[in-house]
Design a protein around this motif. Structure first.
Motif, short mmCIF file in Angstrom:
data_model
loop_
_atom_site.label_atom_id
_atom_site.label_comp_id
_atom_site.label_asym_id
_atom_site.label_seq_id
_atom_site.Cartn_x
_atom_site.Cartn_y
_atom_site.Cartn_z
N ALA A 69 -22.64 56.74 2.82
CA ALA A 69 -23.72 56.75 1.40
C ALA A 69 -23.81 57.85 -0.01
O ALA A 69 -24.53 57.58 -0.69
N ASN A 70 -22.95 59.21 0.20
CA ASN A 70 -22.71 59.78 -0.78
C ASN A 70 -21.18 58.89 -1.37
O ASN A 70 -21.39 59.62 -2.43
N ASP A 71 -20.74 58.54 -1.10
CA ASP A 71 -19.52 58.23 -1.46
C ASP A 71 -19.92 56.81 -3.00
O ASP A 71 -20.27 55.95 -3.07
N MET A 72 -19.34 57.75 -3.93
CA MET A 72 -19.59 56.56 -5.13
C MET A 72 -18.68 56.63 -6.25
O MET A 72 -18.50 56.25 -7.18
N THR A 73 -17.27 56.27 -5.50
CA THR A 73 -15.61 56.58 -5.91
C THR A 73 -14.92 55.97 -5.16
O THR A 73 -14.62 54.12 -5.73
N TYR A 74 -15.19 55.35 -3.87
CA TYR A 74 -14.14 54.38 -3.13
C TYR A 74 -14.26 54.03 -2.42
O TYR A 74 -13.27 52.58 -2.61
N PHE A 75 -15.42 53.27 -2.07
CA PHE A 75 -15.72 52.17 -0.80
C PHE A 75 -16.64 51.64 -1.41
O PHE A 75 -17.96 51.30 -0.23
N VAL A 76 -17.34 51.55 -3.14
CA VAL A 76 -18.52 51.80 -3.63
C VAL A 76 -19.10 50.32 -3.09
O VAL A 76 -20.19 49.70 -2.71
N GLN A 77 -17.98 49.24 -3.10
CA GLN A 77 -18.78 47.67 -2.99
C GLN A 77 -18.94 47.15 -1.66
O GLN A 77 -19.39 46.49 -1.15
N ASP A 78 -18.37 48.22 -0.42
CA ASP A 78 -18.17 47.98 0.35
C ASP A 78 -19.24 49.19 1.52
O ASP A 78 -19.43 49.05 2.52
N LYS A 79 -19.68 49.77 0.02
CA LYS A 79 -20.58 50.95 1.44
C LYS A 79 -21.78 50.16 2.38
O LYS A 79 -22.12 50.69 3.31
N GLU A 80 -22.14 49.23 1.66
CA GLU A 80 -23.58 48.16 2.32
C GLU A 80 -23.35 47.46 3.62
O GLU A 80 -23.65 48.07 4.08
N SER A 81 -21.93 47.15 3.53
CA SER A 81 -21.59 46.76 4.95
C SER A 81 -21.07 47.86 5.86
O SER A 81 -21.05 47.78 7.27
N ILE A 82 -20.42 48.42 5.28
CA ILE A 82 -19.77 50.10 6.44
C ILE A 82 -21.15 50.45 6.74
O ILE A 82 -20.99 50.73 8.53
N LEU A 83 -22.34 50.71 6.20
CA LEU A 83 -22.88 51.73 6.55
C LEU A 83 -23.92 50.77 8.04
O LEU A 83 -24.73 51.03 8.77
N LYS A 84 -24.56 49.46 7.06
CA LYS A 84 -24.79 48.53 8.76
C LYS A 84 -24.07 48.50 9.64
O LYS A 84 -24.86 48.40 10.98
N GLU A 85 -22.32 48.26 9.38
CA GLU A 85 -21.67 48.56 10.64
C GLU A 85 -21.96 49.99 11.41
O GLU A 85 -21.89 49.18 12.93
N LEU A 86 -22.11 50.80 10.62
CA LEU A 86 -21.83 51.57 11.70
C LEU A 86 -23.87 51.94 12.49
O LEU A 86 -23.48 52.85 13.75
N LYS A 87 -24.41 51.19 11.28
CA LYS A 87 -25.67 51.24 12.39
C LYS A 87 -25.34 50.26 13.65
O LYS A 87 -26.85 50.85 14.56
N ASP A 88 -24.87 49.23 13.55
CA ASP A 88 -24.40 48.33 14.65
C ASP A 88 -24.31 48.99 15.28
O ASP A 88 -24.68 48.25 17.00
N ILE A 89 -23.41 50.13 15.25
CA ILE A 89 -22.50 50.31 16.79
C ILE A 89 -22.58 51.91 17.40
O ILE A 89 -22.69 51.72 18.39
N GLU A 90 -23.99 52.35 15.99
CA GLU A 90 -24.99 53.00 16.83
C GLU A 90 -25.38 52.84 17.81
O GLU A 90 -25.87 52.99 19.42
N LEU A 91 -26.60 51.60 17.91
CA LEU A 91 -27.41 50.75 18.69
C LEU A 91 -26.32 50.34 19.86
O LEU A 91 -26.99 51.13 20.61
N GLU A 92 -25.23 49.69 19.79
CA GLU A 92 -24.67 49.77 21.09
C GLU A 92 -24.71 50.74 21.72
O GLU A 92 -24.22 50.38 22.67
N LEU A 93 -23.92 51.71 20.81
CA LEU A 93 -23.20 53.13 21.84
C LEU A 93 -24.50 53.38 22.52
O LEU A 93 -24.28 54.21 23.61
N ASN A 94 -26.13 53.57 21.85
CA ASN A 94 -26.97 54.25 22.64
C ASN A 94 -27.00 52.96 23.43
O ASN A 94 -29.22 53.21 24.60
#
Length: 593
Positions: free
Chosen positions: A568-593
């Motif tokens: 969420a704080n990354d402004m340099t390395y993976f800016v273009q993919d930030k939204e999809s990365i954060l969505k995937e993290l949320k999806d994995i968190e839901l799966e794990l729970n």
């Protein structure tokens, strides 16, 4: 004192053969690589091959010679050292004679480096030869020729049924072979702690600091978390031995054997190393000083150099730079992608083609390793073909000529390999006696479990023989190879120069559009691992196992939370993919729970 490394990446050990001669191929350019010293038969044949190729004196070391394993390893390492030094000197001389050679060399240097800037300035300003020689002497250095020892692969050896002293164990002899060589480099210890082997280091002066603060031979520990590094580092420091590098490898997103952590994710592990690095240095330095004082050896007044490096699944320049910047690692390991670089690794053409065409679904964690540790594999290897053929003919198992993994003493005091025909025959005969009391499903599962083990000693060495057109003796085992899942996104052979430029962001050799971020890929693998362990609890619900799984889940959730903040704080390395990365993290968190 040794000059600083030219590059921010290194080539880790791969299999027995895949990096066996990588130093000869790439060290003159400043690229460090690691070779396995497990297979002394392969090493002896490589020594003969390269002595003849470079017209160096060669003396065969047969198994009849006292301490043949250590002596074979020493001889080959000395050959590597001689060849690399010669090639390095030739390269420096070529720079004096040819402007194009200098330009080609500049093209492989990091974009931001002192030597690149100075060489380019030399060319632009057409400065003197003496100026060029001064630059080369000040900055140029060959890559390190490091060796890897799997600490647990330390089989006892026998002479006429009598066990030899412990120093003749496989790992001990390999260490002695390295210690007695002319190399000024490091031994990488992988697969965990072996107190007896660690103690053997004390026998060699080369591992102790000299009065100028130098170490002729260094120790690198491959570790999976900070706690392991602290325990092992302190253990060695108490013996007066300094760990010069902690090489952090992803638990699952790597090649070779996969040692899963209890849900500790790579990013979280690297964060802890960064935050506690000074604590690690202080702790080990204090213990080192006490031990060296007691041993009446030279005591350094300040801590010796300590590096932290990382490897496992890295595939883009952005990921590479991210590790260097965010976690302050000193170097990043690039393994599997170099299997598609003929100038860097020893792989037969059929296997390279198999890797280039491998998709995500072709790469999997298998149970084929006789060590009983999950092993990264790819579908369609010739090793798999020959193994299946023997099973179909009711001749399961390997003839086991090398016996490096003959560690099971269930049926033989000298040890058997679980991939050997002798071991599998005993197991299958015992299974057949129980057949009438088992369901077909249980019988088949047990049979597959027994026969699934593969001969890795031969399978992981054959590629080099095939590539160099050297004869392969004995029973056909084909080629086994153990790339990391990351190889799925590298789909063609490339030159050394292109791969280096890919690492430094000046080229792109990945044609695959859908490539997951390496940290998210590892997280997905841990989710699969968690599911598998969760299912296993159905048949084994022991309380310690349940507690361990609960801890794994919590560590993964903590890791996900950390990643959510990080990206969420990354402004340099993976800016273009930030939204999809954060969505995937949320999806994995839901799966794990």
């Amino acid at each position: 004192m040794k000059l600083k490394p030219l590059h921010s990446f290194h080539i880790p050990v791969m299999g027995l053969a895949y990096t066996i001669d990588s130093p000869i191929r790439v060290a003159q350019y400043g690229f460090s690589s690691t070779i396995s010293v497990m297979d002394d038969e392969l090493i002896e044949r490589m020594n003969k091959f390269y002595c003849e190729k470079f017209e160096l004196p060669y003396q065969e070391i047969t198994k009849k010679i006292e301490d043949f394993r250590a002596k074979r390893i020493t001889a080959y390492l000395n050959t590597l050292d001689t060849i690399v030094k010669g090639k390095f000197d030739n390269l420096k001389n070529s720079f004096i004679e040819s402007k194009k050679e200098v330009e080609d060399y500049i093209d492989m240097l990091p974009s931001v480096s002192e030597i690149r800037k100075n060489l380019q300035h030399h060319l632009d300003e057409k400065l003197s030869i003496d100026n060029l020689k001064s630059i080369l002497d000040q900055y140029l250095t060959p890559g390190d020729i490091d060796v890897n020892i799997m600490t647990k692969v330390d089989k006892e050896n026998y002479d006429k049924k009598v066990a030899l002293p412990v120093e003749y164990n496989d790992a001990h002899a390999a260490l002695r072979g390295f210690a007695n060589s002319t190399l000024h480099s490091s031994v990488v210890l992988s697969a965990g702690m072996n107190p007896r082997l660690f103690g053997y280091f004390e026998e060699f002066d080369a591992f102790y600091p000299t009065a100028n603060g130098d170490l002729q031979k260094k120790i690198i520990l491959k570790v999976s978390d900070f706690r392991s590094a602290l325990i092992q580092g302190n253990f060695l420091a108490k013996k007066g031995l300094w760990v010069s590098e902690y090489r952090i490898e992803s638990g699952l997103n790597c090649g070779g054997h996969a040692f899963a952590t209890e849900g500790y994710l790579m990013g979280a592990i690297l964060k802890e190393f960064k935050e506690r690095r000074e604590e690690l240095i202080a702790s080990t330095h204090d213990l080192l000083v006490k031990s060296l004082t007691q041993k009446e050896r030279y005591v350094p007044t300040t801590p010796l150099d300590l590096k932290v490096t990382a490897q496992g699944g890295v595939g883009t320049a952005a990921e590479h730079q991210f590790l260097l910047d965010i976690y302050a690692v000193d170097s990043v390991g690039w393994g599997s992608p170099f299997l598609l670089v003929p100038e860097a690794t020893s792989v037969d053409q059929q296997t390279r083609d198999l890797l280039a065409n491998a998709k995500e679904e072709d790469l999997y964690l298998s149970d084929i390793s006789p060590l009983g540790v999950p092993f990264n594999s790819v579908k369609g290897t010739t090793n798999e073909y020959f193994k299946s053929g023997r099973i179909e003919k009711n001749k399961a198992g390997s003839s086991c000529p090398r016996k490096y993994l003959a560690l099971n003493k269930e049926y033989d005091n000298e040890g058997l390999c679980t991939a050997s025909r002798k071991y599998q025959t005993i197991q299958i005969d015992a299974l057949m006696e129980q057949k009438d009391t088992m369901t077909k499903q249980d019988f088949d599962a047990k049979y597959d479990q027994i026969t699934g083990k593969a001969c890795l000693c031969i399978g992981l060495a054959n590629a080099s023989f095939l590539e160099h057109n050297l004869p392969i003796k004995g029973e056909s085992q084909g080629v086994a190879i153990c790339p990391g899942p990351n190889i799925a996104y590298f789909t063609k052979e490339v030159s050394l120069k292109r791969m280096v430029n890919h690492i430094y962001g000046r080229d792109n050799v990945i044609d695959t559009v859908e490539r997951p971020h390496f940290l998210i890929k590892e997280l997905r693998m841990y989710l699969d691992h968690y599911r598998k362990e969760l299912k296993a609890i159905e048949s084994d619900s022991a309380m310690p196992r349940i507690k361990k799984l609960a801890k794994t889940k919590q560590n993964m959730l903590d890791g996900i939370s950390y990643y959510q903040t990080l990206f969420a704080n990354d402004m340099t390395y993976f800016v273009q993919d930030k939204e999809s990365i954060l969505k995937e993290l949320k999806d994995i968190e839901l799966e794990l729970n």
